[in-house]
Design an enzyme around this catalytic site. Structure first.
Site, PDB file in Angstrom:
ATOM      1  N   GLY A 162       0.849  -1.178   0.000  1.00  0.00           N
ATOM      2  CA  GLY A 162       0.000   0.000   0.000  1.00  0.00           C
ATOM      3  C   GLY A 162       0.887   1.231   0.000  1.00  0.00           C
ATOM      4  CB  ALA A 163       1.068   4.131  -2.290  1.00  0.00           C
ATOM      5  CG  ASN A 223       4.806   0.851   0.647  1.00  0.00           C
ATOM      6  OD1 ASN A 223       4.625  -0.092   1.407  1.00  0.00           O
ATOM      7  ND2 ASN A 223       4.768   0.733  -0.675  1.00  0.00           N
ATOM      8  CE1 TYR A 282      -2.908  -3.219  -6.768  1.00  0.00           C
ATOM      9  CE2 TYR A 282      -3.542  -2.627  -9.000  1.00  0.00           C
ATOM     10  CZ  TYR A 282      -2.708  -2.483  -7.920  1.00  0.00           C
ATOM     11  OH  TYR A 282      -1.673  -1.590  -7.980  1.00  0.00           O
ATOM     12  CG  ASN A 337       1.332   6.456  -5.982  1.00  0.00           C
ATOM     13  OD1 ASN A 337       2.168   5.793  -6.581  1.00  0.00           O
ATOM     14  ND2 ASN A 337       1.435   6.766  -4.712  1.00  0.00           N
ATOM     15  NE  ARG A 379      -0.739   1.427  -7.762  1.00  0.00           N
ATOM     16  CZ  ARG A 379       0.366   2.168  -7.662  1.00  0.00           C
ATOM     17  NH1 ARG A 379       0.709   2.982  -8.641  1.00  0.00           N
ATOM     18  NH2 ARG A 379       1.127   2.075  -6.598  1.00  0.00           N
ATOM     19  CB  ALA A 388      13.793  13.483  -8.007  1.00  0.00           C
ATOM     20  N   GLY A 422       8.035   0.071  -4.719  1.00  0.00           N
ATOM     21  CA  GLY A 422       8.115   0.840  -3.476  1.00  0.00           C
ATOM     22  C   GLY A 422       9.100   1.998  -3.519  1.00  0.00           C
ATOM     23  CG  ASP A 443       5.026   4.168  -2.234  1.00  0.00           C
ATOM     24  OD1 ASP A 443       4.436   5.077  -2.851  1.00  0.00           O
ATOM     25  OD2 ASP A 443       4.737   2.968  -2.376  1.00  0.00           O
TER      26      ASP A 443
END
Lengths: 317, 317, 317, 317, 317, 317
Positions: D34-35, D38, D104, D166, D168, D232, D255, D258
């Site tokens: 789970g973002a 995390n 999922y 994020n 999805r 970044a 991950g 996150d």
């Protein structure tokens, strides 16, 4: 029963894989191994109708072999169970990160006792493609005769015969191999070899172009030379075409050649042109090296494009 | 009993390896660890007659240590069992792909209680080579005295004494180490160190050539400087010789230095010239990093050429 | 912060479990162990507010211990991290199906350095129940003094003090234990012991009834005698009450006594009568032996009735 | 209770990881995923006071989720247990060495039923930072409304609101996402996105500088563009600053984003300047990719410098 | 070199154990197997000086066999390495909780090629006890001749010869076995058999007392009849003595008979009387069945009393 | 294509098994589960021609289900792939040695969307036996209608219809079940139930004899009452016959009922009399409980006699 798309035969082995040096003991994992069954699985995953023939021990290890083939949708109706001989085995150790070492326990195995009688019915039922390898004739006299008979009968009845040279130096010498494989190649439409195997289907010591020319002269339509990480070359009467490998992080190169062959023959069955067949061949080769196991990572049809344009460390979600 | 080829002594630890961060728990695997036992195993695998001496706890963990040494053919007849002290332990976690972290539980251990009395008989029996490391004298006063006594007695009785500096910063400071190791090096014919350990057997802060010159002046015949992936340099009175590392895919660098030492000393025992000794040293180093574990991947004599000329992803079959 | 339901302190160990003989090596699994933390977890699973206090090493193993306690909802806010001492360890091997063998590596551990100062704040914050065991005073002089101080201070401030005798013969002799535990018991309201431990809180060699009478005379309100598969007996000034064990298939008896204690104290916190407290005690004991691990199989509150009236081989779906 | 440093909410899933193709079966390992969780864990490991809110199934899988969060020191006091809905699941297979595939099973899950009422108390209690992601509003209508309400309420009460886009693609289309996320971003002080997600918080098809300019114009103070192995970029009204990634051997990129976010927010909480915040962001990102698991390899505060200046194959001992 | 306490010879196999049905695949664990090596290990663990002789394949599996024997302290100096034949294998599946099924792959193995020449040196060196089994003569003509020669030579040179009948119905028929084993028994001082094997060293169909009488008449001094969970009977010229089995929870009965034999012969070497030898025999048998593996659970000398008076579920700490 | 021996339909689930409490996390193993597929596999292992029908998700988990069914030789040609719904899951934890707990994640699954259209072709093709269970109609309205339609159509076209009541209390109440199952039973020739399920196919609260009488009166020919370790009772118009269970050590009772049913139907297909059918039923039940897994331990035809007359701890070699 209608004819299958591809028929192949040989010895399916139980492979026992050690993650490190075998002498250290520990846990071994069981896998199905065998060049011909690898090809069969590669095609079955793509939806082709495939049958595999051979002799399988009548015990739990034989049962294991059949469970794996059936799981993958490979037809095993014509398999012969052999009550008198054990399963052929293969110990595979990851000796270093770069070096895999294989030891066979296949002398006197059920699979090596293959004979013409085992092939009569399936060859009689026909197939669009008949695939054979240079391993089977190295297993025993009867297996050699069965391979010869199958190649001759198959080509005579109009099947496309493909031959993967697949030299196994632990089974026979290059000279012994050449004496058998060169005549065999004459029945084939497609011959597949790595660069250093080419002279096993030609004159001893002949270079690539000479060996290929000889094969084409003897009626082979396509000669595929596997170049590993460098891709492959395909020779036909129209010339030569080179294809690059699909770039992936390689974790296990065992089975890459069989995957390449399966991809090529799948392209043939789908009616693709040479470029399309080669592209599918290197795609399957890439799947084989990008995952662990001889065939476990091969794609289903909907996965064929999975490696396209992806970089390292991608996550699909 | 005739003298062994190599005698070494120190602390053999039970290493508990975690595949990832230790705080996450999970399964730990047990291994034998210890710089001296690594060297002993490296030589025993190549067929040399080797003995290891030390104190081992009189419980199941001590039994484990002895089972591993015996399995590898290392002589343990002169090992002392210590009923009062526990086995030394080492927790090793793979913290990241690039970083391994080690925690010792060896204070007060059986191995750290080593004393002169434990070495009298084996040193008295003699050996062609006596190998010691800079770890043992860091374990306790009695172990320090035992190491000093062994170096002196061994060199006086004509053994070739080799010393691997092996600085362990969690056991003592550089100053404390230097005070002990510099005098010790004067007894050695062969001194092995990484580049940043050289000044622990010389003057503080001295550079490589100064430190080496000092050692050669004090009677050391060969100084080996380990350079990891860059190979090694060997200094003698005749000058310096550099050798490149053997190229392999590295998966675990722990134990590489001990393997290098084992290879060098094996070459010495086989009467190889300096070039031959260095070649064997880097070959063993390559085997060590190409497989998992401190010593598990080291070669038997018939495997020494296994890494020659092989590329990535080779399969021997 | 309001006072917790139960406060306990002691040494929490990292237990390394081998499925068979330890000398054979193989994979060890990490677990949290410790009689007091077992009791704390047993109560926390049932929803009570629980805190555990002790010294924990300031490294990855200490982190592991805290992760486990936090995961189970046990308060660790007053835990002291000890930068100078390692985690206490315990090797547990299943030597045969019936025999488990334990080896401690806890001399000089962080946990054994417990001292009064570590307990001042949590004891000052108060708790309804203060639980201690006869293990902690065996660890070191300072731990003994800390236990004595806690028992005295706790009882004086009106906490219910419970003491589980928990004799560890590898830590001290019966005589040494008796000299410490008998005075300690005088501060306790609840004393828990197996039948052969009773004379460690009374006169040497006294039988059960004499020992119990002595305890009750010194102010103990309840004496619980654990009888394993035979259940337990509870003595109060009103007499004795026996309770049978809950019948289950036992797979791992380690931790059963701590589970029993947790069940009893949970019943006390819930205000149950003696019969209800004993019933909960044997229920938790049954959960402990019916699953693997010291505490892993203990029930949440909604699972308390799970073992009721079920026979072998039941499936809930 | 005093306000926490960071509050976040969303769905915490049980992730079932297969080491190879899922269709082959075998052993799956359970992990918390789970973002938002995390990010919460990343900050808790660094010692910040963190709370996570969401709906968790009232069964063993829900218990598993809570055990993991508590183990990591993440506050779960305001979590809602949902007796009527199952845990959300995620199957993650390592399809090839380079390609991870996620499936999922979260439709109708407890986590997706998040609603405003679940957030009232924790948002009311306040926090220095409120972190939200673009995943939660994709889960259900009520979760979308809860996210919107939280962003608005949080920013109005003076919390620093951060939003990680994020996207999805298996949960909603880019158009559906943009319609929700663009308004949401207007409440945020910090917006985090990968380069191809930027136009989901701006105009469709807008390039990086246009999208960023739009965000800054709408009041966002900092826009962080994650570039994977390239590091970044951070945009503020003062301009743009680029930071390189910390070089490590990447073994698992799941991950990483996150972790980057957690590092940035930790720097903010510690009062670091932009350069310091970015440095911590890429440091945590490096830890994430250098170890297996979504969050398992994240550093404690004393480990932050562990990757500094280390080369491949380092051993700390 | 002085004579060993016990010399034995035969085939040492690599046993591959499946935890469930073999046809299902999965992980196999490697173990050393072989009735004679089991006996050798049983004695070596008790501190006797033991040597094992046989032919071992010159590959990694042969290396594995030697590593295990050396680990256990069994002398292997006279082992012959066979470069032309593979290791003998044994697949062992736990078909149900009560039923273990074994499949041999030993036809043509290195071990089965044992011949007189392999035994000349070790038999010449002498031993107090020479132990042989009825398995070795079933392996090949040369192995049969080697066994006969060893029994004759050993008894003539004054060794105590012991023979365990050990009938293997998958290797030969009862008739074929009787024709070889009955003459062999005439050289033995100790004959060990299960009740249904007795007539293989006597007249076909003879009952226990007749068969025993015949053996004693032909010079055998002691006949041991193994009765499994019922213990054993020992016949000498002085009559018969029965001993009960030691009660333990049995988890794996493979190897129990070999452990019994090892215990008896250890008692003989220690000079115990018949009662003492039988007690040690059933004690080792109990250790064998109480742990997993053929020999892994056998006791060291200090563990001999470990099973005394312990009930189910004991913990030593 | 000729008609199969047995046709069955329902939901095949992916079962994720935890060896202990699920909340503790760890490794889960994947298995195929489903009462109907268990029966199908039981019959296919005995050589009967069997087909299974149902809806299977069009992803990797669906692929897994099909691989398992094909591996076992169960026909899956008429399976419908469902691109819109996920695979049904089942979490199975061994909560204690005696208690297995199951949690379903099957609401909205592919399997639960079964409808009449999915069954038209296979039912049209015919089968000697049509087997259905009381689970399928509990999955959804369309599945209920499909079951009703199949029972009616099957019985009308002369198939032997068998119905296993298989009440799942987590899917529906007893009342809801009775309303559907009682009418369904009227189409069946064979009804199978445990003692406490009998009143779900009769009047609420009716005892065994009343319930059975009602079924026989409505045309059911055989009523089988499963009694677990006590065997089974079979009622026909000729009276009642009881059969004892085959005595084995039970390690996993899940799947025992389905094995019993498979054995009975196999006996029917082989033309055995009632005694023979019951004997095969309890034999298969014994295999199921004597091994781990729902169906993994079921026998091939040549193994049917394997449990005959064997005692504990037997080894076949």
């Amino acid at each position: 029963m209608t004819a299958v798309d591809l028929l192949t035969f040989g010895e399916a082995l139980v492979s026992l894989r050690a993650p490190g040096p075998l002498a250290a003991g520990g846990a071994l994992t069981m896998h199905l191994a065998g060049a011909e069954s690898n090809v069969a699985i590669g095609l079955a995953r793509l939806g082709h109708r495939v049958a595999w023939v051979g002799r399988v021990s009548e015990d739990e290890l034989g049962e294991y072999v059949l469970r794996q083939l059936r799981a993958e949708g490979v037809g095993v109706d014509d398999v012969t169970r052999d009550a008198d001989r054990p399963a052929g085995l293969l110990f595979l150790e990851r000796r270093t990160a770069d070096l895999t070492r294989v030891r066979y326990h296949r002398a006197g195995s059920a699979g090596s006792a293959l004979r013409v009688a085992d092939l009569r019915r399936p060859i009689g039922d026909g197939a669009r493609v008949l695939h054979l390898t240079g391993i089977t004739p190295a297993l025993s006299d009867s297996a050699r005769e069965a391979t010869r008979w199958a190649a001759e009968t198959g080509s005579r009845s109009g099947m496309l015969v493909s031959l993967d040279v697949n030299h196994r130096s632990r089974l026979w010498t290059r000279e012994a191999a050449r004496a058998v494989l060169a005549p065999l190649a004459a029945h084939a439409s497609v011959v597949i070899a790595s660069a250093d195997e080419l002279d096993l289907v030609g004159e001893p010591g002949s270079d690539e172009s000479t060996a290929v020319a000889g094969l084409l002269a003897r009626g082979v339509e396509t000669v595929l030379v596997k170049l590993g990480a460098d891709g492959a070359r395909a020779y036909t009467r129209d010339g030569v075409r080179q294809v690059a490998a699909v770039r992936v992080t390689a974790v296990d190169t065992v089975g890459a050649g069989d995957a390449f062959t399966a991809g090529y023959l799948s392209g043939h069955l789908d009616g693709l042109d040479l470029a399309g067949r080669l592209r599918r061949a290197v795609t399957l080769g890439a799947f084989a090296v990008a995952g662990h196991g001889d065939w476990e990572g091969l794609p289903r049809r909907d996965e064929l494009s999975l490696l396209d344009g992806h970089e390292t460390g991608n996550t699909l979600r």
